[in-house]
Motif scaffolding. Structure first.
Motif, PDB file in Angstrom:
ATOM      1  N   MET A 174       0.833  -1.205   0.000  1.00  0.00           N
ATOM      2  CA  MET A 174       0.000   0.000   0.000  1.00  0.00           C
ATOM      3  C   MET A 174       0.867   1.253   0.000  1.00  0.00           C
ATOM      4  SD  MET A 174      -3.090  -1.106   2.582  1.00  0.00           S
ATOM      5  CE  MET A 174      -4.019   0.409   2.335  1.00  0.00           C
ATOM      6  N   LEU A 175       1.938   1.259   0.801  1.00  0.00           N
ATOM      7  CA  LEU A 175       2.849   2.405   0.816  1.00  0.00           C
ATOM      8  C   LEU A 175       3.504   2.605  -0.549  1.00  0.00           C
ATOM      9  CD1 LEU A 175       4.648   1.925   4.268  1.00  0.00           C
ATOM     10  CD2 LEU A 175       2.958   3.681   3.691  1.00  0.00           C
ATOM     11  N   VAL A 176       3.866   1.502  -1.197  1.00  0.00           N
ATOM     12  CA  VAL A 176       4.458   1.592  -2.528  1.00  0.00           C
ATOM     13  C   VAL A 176       3.454   2.190  -3.510  1.00  0.00           C
ATOM     14  CG1 VAL A 176       5.373   0.268  -4.474  1.00  0.00           C
ATOM     15  CG2 VAL A 176       6.057  -0.323  -2.139  1.00  0.00           C
ATOM     16  N   GLY A 177       2.209   1.727  -3.438  1.00  0.00           N
ATOM     17  CA  GLY A 177       1.192   2.240  -4.345  1.00  0.00           C
ATOM     18  C   GLY A 177       0.914   3.721  -4.128  1.00  0.00           C
ATOM     19  N   ILE A 178       0.875   4.147  -2.873  1.00  0.00           N
ATOM     20  CA  ILE A 178       0.656   5.564  -2.573  1.00  0.00           C
ATOM     21  C   ILE A 178       1.810   6.408  -3.091  1.00  0.00           C
ATOM     22  CG2 ILE A 178       0.463   7.244  -0.696  1.00  0.00           C
ATOM     23  CD1 ILE A 178      -0.991   4.994   0.916  1.00  0.00           C
ATOM     24  N   ALA A 179       3.034   5.928  -2.891  1.00  0.00           N
ATOM     25  CA  ALA A 179       4.211   6.665  -3.378  1.00  0.00           C
ATOM     26  C   ALA A 179       4.203   6.763  -4.893  1.00  0.00           C
ATOM     27  CB  ALA A 179       5.485   5.983  -2.891  1.00  0.00           C
ATOM     28  N   ARG A 180       3.824   5.692  -5.553  1.00  0.00           N
ATOM     29  CA  ARG A 180       3.796   5.693  -7.017  1.00  0.00           C
ATOM     30  C   ARG A 180       2.749   6.690  -7.539  1.00  0.00           C
ATOM     31  NH1 ARG A 180       3.571   0.487  -7.909  1.00  0.00           N
ATOM     32  NH2 ARG A 180       5.684   0.175  -8.716  1.00  0.00           N
ATOM     33  N   SER A 181       1.589   6.713  -6.890  1.00  0.00           N
ATOM     34  CA  SER A 181       0.515   7.586  -7.372  1.00  0.00           C
ATOM     35  C   SER A 181       0.777   9.060  -7.059  1.00  0.00           C
ATOM     36  CB  SER A 181      -0.823   7.152  -6.769  1.00  0.00           C
ATOM     37  OG  SER A 181      -0.828   7.345  -5.358  1.00  0.00           O
ATOM     38  N   ARG A 182       1.456   9.340  -5.945  1.00  0.00           N
ATOM     39  CA  ARG A 182       1.676  10.731  -5.537  1.00  0.00           C
ATOM     40  C   ARG A 182       3.044  11.276  -5.940  1.00  0.00           C
ATOM     41  NH1 ARG A 182      -1.949  13.120  -2.376  1.00  0.00           N
ATOM     42  NH2 ARG A 182      -3.628  11.876  -1.489  1.00  0.00           N
ATOM     43  N   GLY A 183       3.950  10.396  -6.357  1.00  0.00           N
ATOM     44  CA  GLY A 183       5.262  10.862  -6.786  1.00  0.00           C
ATOM     45  C   GLY A 183       6.204  11.197  -5.656  1.00  0.00           C
ATOM     46  N   VAL A 184       5.853  10.778  -4.419  1.00  0.00           N
ATOM     47  CA  VAL A 184       6.731  10.983  -3.267  1.00  0.00           C
ATOM     48  C   VAL A 184       6.543   9.820  -2.305  1.00  0.00           C
ATOM     49  CG1 VAL A 184       4.998  12.405  -2.085  1.00  0.00           C
ATOM     50  CG2 VAL A 184       7.399  12.549  -1.392  1.00  0.00           C
ATOM     51  N   GLY A 186       6.373   8.905   1.200  1.00  0.00           N
ATOM     52  CA  GLY A 186       6.165   9.720   2.382  1.00  0.00           C
ATOM     53  C   GLY A 186       6.251   8.985   3.702  1.00  0.00           C
ATOM     54  N   TYR A 187       6.423   9.800   4.741  1.00  0.00           N
ATOM     55  CA  TYR A 187       6.322   9.345   6.122  1.00  0.00           C
ATOM     56  C   TYR A 187       5.727  10.509   6.902  1.00  0.00           C
ATOM     57  CZ  TYR A 187      10.822  11.819   6.003  1.00  0.00           C
ATOM     58  OH  TYR A 187      11.815  12.742   5.784  1.00  0.00           O
ATOM     59  N   ALA A 188       5.162  10.232   8.069  1.00  0.00           N
ATOM     60  CA  ALA A 188       4.528  11.274   8.877  1.00  0.00           C
ATOM     61  C   ALA A 188       5.532  11.842   9.882  1.00  0.00           C
ATOM     62  CB  ALA A 188       3.316  10.713   9.611  1.00  0.00           C
ATOM     63  N   GLY A 246      10.030  12.026   1.705  1.00  0.00           N
ATOM     64  CA  GLY A 246       9.837  13.220   2.503  1.00  0.00           C
ATOM     65  C   GLY A 246       8.658  13.108   3.440  1.00  0.00           C
ATOM     66  N   SER A 247       8.596  14.046   4.387  1.00  0.00           N
ATOM     67  CA  SER A 247       7.502  14.082   5.348  1.00  0.00           C
ATOM     68  C   SER A 247       6.262  14.684   4.694  1.00  0.00           C
ATOM     69  CB  SER A 247       7.914  14.916   6.567  1.00  0.00           C
ATOM     70  OG  SER A 247       6.863  14.973   7.511  1.00  0.00           O
ATOM     71  N   VAL A 248       5.144  13.999   4.832  1.00  0.00           N
ATOM     72  CA  VAL A 248       3.888  14.481   4.248  1.00  0.00           C
ATOM     73  C   VAL A 248       2.796  14.399   5.306  1.00  0.00           C
ATOM     74  CG1 VAL A 248       4.567  13.748   1.928  1.00  0.00           C
ATOM     75  CG2 VAL A 248       3.228  12.208   3.360  1.00  0.00           C
ATOM     76  N   ASP A 252      -2.547  12.365   3.524  1.00  0.00           N
ATOM     77  CA  ASP A 252      -2.082  11.986   2.191  1.00  0.00           C
ATOM     78  C   ASP A 252      -1.907  10.475   2.049  1.00  0.00           C
ATOM     79  OD1 ASP A 252      -2.078  14.584   1.352  1.00  0.00           O
ATOM     80  OD2 ASP A 252       0.067  14.909   1.649  1.00  0.00           O
ATOM     81  N   PHE A 253      -2.011   9.751   3.151  1.00  0.00           N
ATOM     82  CA  PHE A 253      -1.864   8.296   3.110  1.00  0.00           C
ATOM     83  C   PHE A 253      -3.197   7.577   2.945  1.00  0.00           C
ATOM     84  CE2 PHE A 253       2.043   9.683   5.105  1.00  0.00           C
ATOM     85  CZ  PHE A 253       2.996   8.855   4.534  1.00  0.00           C
ATOM     86  N   GLY A 254      -4.269   8.324   2.741  1.00  0.00           N
ATOM     87  CA  GLY A 254      -5.566   7.710   2.488  1.00  0.00           C
ATOM     88  C   GLY A 254      -5.989   6.773   3.595  1.00  0.00           C
TER      89      GLY A 254
END
Length: 296
Positions: A174-184, A186-188, A246-248, A252-254
């Motif tokens: 899921m983290l990989v998919g979020i990063a791919r879709s948002r272009g970053v 992220g971590y909190a 980067g920190s987001v 943004d993590f849905g």
């Protein structure tokens, strides 16, 4: 033993089925779809058609078994309260079928419940830490309470990251998919929070050991490693996808928004002593950099 397994075609469940069959047990897997039934049959197990809402089927399959492993949970239900209620009713049905028998019943909970509900972040949570109630904690406590009704009940607390090539829908994908879709990637916050981890085959072995020998009322931690921090996970993802880390904002993590900042330190020393469980699979760092996590 003849073992009834819910969630038998899932990521962890399919590995548990293979582990049980390899140890000489017979397995009956609950299947709510033709594809799930086909996967269970292909693994060499029998099929019980139905789902967690079909309480008669669940109760009958449990009664006809020598033990039960409960892994299924309706995570995709839009109404989480409904999913939690379905899970509790299924546990009650299994408990009714096993009451007074002394047979084993292995339930499942997410280890992050300890951080989310119990606020245990200043030290590694142990098997003795108990939450009085709340989402998923109610189900854990219901399984453990069956020990008072002559059911050899136990609960495996599953860490956030169960990694292997079979992991296609867990938190790391899921983290990989979020990063791919948002272009970053992220971590909190500062990303210093930790998510413990275990290899799929190691947790499957723990479920078998719990079925075969966990004392009634046991809480078990399926933790092989303390885990990488969320920032380190993001950096692995960034390197593989060619994006920045980067920190987001958590939102943004849905669907992961309420969990991404949780620190979940865990100890499995008690579990290892109790059952002689020794994780042997590839480490988290070894697995998470492999190509199978980054194929679309």
């Amino acid at each position: 033993m003849r073992v009834f397994v819910t969630g038998a075609s899932g990521h962890i469940g399919s590995a548990v089925v293979t582990e049980l069959l390899g140890a000489g047990h017979q397995v009956v897997g609950l299947a709510r779809s033709d594809s799930s039934a086909a996967a269970i049959t292909a693994a060499g197990a029998e099929v019980q058609r139905g789902d967690l809402r079909d309480l008669d089927a669940v109760r009958e399959a449990a009664a006809a078994s020598d033990g039960v492993i409960h892994l299924a949970f309706e995570q995709l239900t839009a109404d989480m309260a409904e999913s939690l209620g379905t899970d509790l009713r299924a546990i009650e049905a299994i408990g009714t079928a096993l009451e007074g028998s002394g047979k084993p019943f292995v339930g499942t909970n997410a280890s992050m419940t300890l951080s989310f509900l119990g606020g245990i972040t200043d030290r590694p949570a142990t098997e003795q830490d108990v939450m009085p109630g709340g989402p998923r904690a109610d189900a854990e406590n219901a399984v453990i309470a069956l020990a008072e009704k002559n059911v050899r009940s136990s609960v495996v607390r599953v860490p956030p990251l169960v990694h292997s090539e079979h992991d296609r829908s867990g938190l790391f994908p899921m983290l990989v998919g979020i990063a791919r879709s948002r272009g970053v990637a992220g971590y909190a916050g500062d990303g210093a929070n930790r998510w413990p981890a275990v290899h799929t085959l190691d947790i499957a072995r723990l479920y078998r050991l719990a079925l075969e020998g966990a004392p009634a009322g046991s809480r078990l931690h399926a933790v092989a490693e303390d885990g990488l921090t969320l920032r380190e996970l993001a950096e692995v993802i960034a390197a593989k996808l060619g994006v920045e880390a980067g920190s987001v904002a958590p939102e943004d993590f849905g669907p992961l928004a309420m969990f991404v900042a949780l620190d979940n330190p865990m100890s499995s020393e008690g579990t290892r002593r109790l059952l002689g469980w020794q994780p042997a699979g590839p480490t988290q760092a070894e697995d998470l950099g492999r190509a199978f996590y980054f194929t679309s």
